[in-house]
Design a protein around this motif. Structure first.
Motif, PDB file in Angstrom:
ATOM      1  N   THR A 123      -2.497  27.338 -14.865  1.00  0.00           N
ATOM      2  CA  THR A 123      -3.068  27.450 -13.525  1.00  0.00           C
ATOM      3  C   THR A 123      -4.372  28.234 -13.565  1.00  0.00           C
ATOM      4  O   THR A 123      -4.415  29.363 -14.064  1.00  0.00           O
ATOM      5  CB  THR A 123      -2.071  28.140 -12.580  1.00  0.00           C
TER       6      THR A 123
ATOM      7  N   THR B 279      -3.250  23.724 -10.385  1.00  0.00           N
ATOM      8  CA  THR B 279      -2.123  24.603 -10.068  1.00  0.00           C
ATOM      9  C   THR B 279      -0.842  24.000 -10.617  1.00  0.00           C
ATOM     10  O   THR B 279      -0.524  22.847 -10.331  1.00  0.00           O
ATOM     11  CB  THR B 279      -1.982  24.817  -8.556  1.00  0.00           C
ATOM     12  N   VAL B 280      -0.147  24.795 -11.405  1.00  0.00           N
ATOM     13  CA  VAL B 280       1.144  24.382 -11.968  1.00  0.00           C
ATOM     14  C   VAL B 280       2.155  25.421 -11.523  1.00  0.00           C
ATOM     15  O   VAL B 280       2.227  26.518 -12.098  1.00  0.00           O
ATOM     16  CB  VAL B 280       1.087  24.295 -13.504  1.00  0.00           C
ATOM     17  N   PRO B 281       2.950  25.127 -10.520  1.00  0.00           N
ATOM     18  CA  PRO B 281       3.901  26.125  -9.994  1.00  0.00           C
ATOM     19  C   PRO B 281       4.975  26.467 -11.023  1.00  0.00           C
ATOM     20  O   PRO B 281       5.383  25.623 -11.826  1.00  0.00           O
ATOM     21  CB  PRO B 281       4.518  25.431  -8.776  1.00  0.00           C
ATOM     22  N   SER B 282       5.411  27.713 -10.961  1.00  0.00           N
ATOM     23  CA  SER B 282       6.476  28.136 -11.882  1.00  0.00           C
ATOM     24  C   SER B 282       7.848  27.881 -11.277  1.00  0.00           C
ATOM     25  O   SER B 282       7.969  27.563 -10.085  1.00  0.00           O
ATOM     26  CB  SER B 282       6.325  29.621 -12.214  1.00  0.00           C
TER      27      SER B 282
ATOM     28  N   PRO C  88       2.835  26.670 -16.179  1.00  0.00           N
ATOM     29  CA  PRO C  88       2.314  27.545 -15.112  1.00  0.00           C
ATOM     30  C   PRO C  88       1.116  28.372 -15.568  1.00  0.00           C
ATOM     31  O   PRO C  88       0.212  28.625 -14.756  1.00  0.00           O
ATOM     32  CB  PRO C  88       3.522  28.425 -14.770  1.00  0.00           C
TER      33      PRO C  88
ATOM     34  N   GLN D 132       3.575  19.495 -11.242  1.00  0.00           N
ATOM     35  CA  GLN D 132       4.750  20.235 -11.701  1.00  0.00           C
ATOM     36  C   GLN D 132       4.670  20.498 -13.201  1.00  0.00           C
ATOM     37  O   GLN D 132       4.001  19.769 -13.943  1.00  0.00           O
ATOM     38  CB  GLN D 132       6.016  19.454 -11.381  1.00  0.00           C
TER      39      GLN D 132
ATOM     40  N   LEU E 110      -2.383  19.846  -7.791  1.00  0.00           N
ATOM     41  CA  LEU E 110      -1.121  20.520  -8.030  1.00  0.00           C
ATOM     42  C   LEU E 110      -0.203  19.574  -8.787  1.00  0.00           C
ATOM     43  O   LEU E 110      -0.046  18.410  -8.402  1.00  0.00           O
ATOM     44  CB  LEU E 110      -0.478  20.931  -6.698  1.00  0.00           C
TER      45      LEU E 110
END
Length: 123
Positions: A90, A120-123, A87, A13, A11
């Protein structure tokens, strides 16, 4: 058989970086091509970056300028350096290896996939 093992997912950012690694091992004559693909939920698996048999590189338009594929031939390893992650990057990232073997008495080039590594790249 040929084993393909990926590592390096996780994960991160948005705007961050990750480096994926893929190592091929087993019984084969040579590695013909190595590359990275990805599959997001609900989507088909797509090419991210790969080496062609001629040694050139091929990138998806969506990752050009942000991702770099490299390899260590002696170690049958390929890497994917991912920068400026978004994001939409992902997905589960898969390594694909095409290797030549003698199957019975026939020279064959076969494709092998790793188990995948989640990015995973959170929005």
């Amino acid at each position: 058989q040929v084993q393909v093992v990926e590592s390096g997912g996780g994960l991160v950012q948005a705007g961050g970086s990750l480096r994926l690694s893929c190592a091929a091992s087993g019984r084969f004559l040579e590695i013909n091509t190595m590359g990275w693909y990805r599959q997001a939920p609900g989507n088909q698996r797509e090419l991210v970056a790969a080496f062609t048999e001629g040694g050139s590189t091929d990138y998806a338009d969506s990752v050009k300028g942000r991702f770099t594929i490299s390899r260590h031939n002696a170690e049958n390893t390929v890497y994917l350096q991912m920068s400026s992650l978004k994001p939409e990057d992902t997905a589960v990232y898969y390594c694909k290896v095409r290797a030549s073997r003698i199957v019975g008495s026939v020279y064959a080039i076969e494709a092998y996939w790793g188990q995948g590594t989640q990015v995973t790249v959170p929005s």
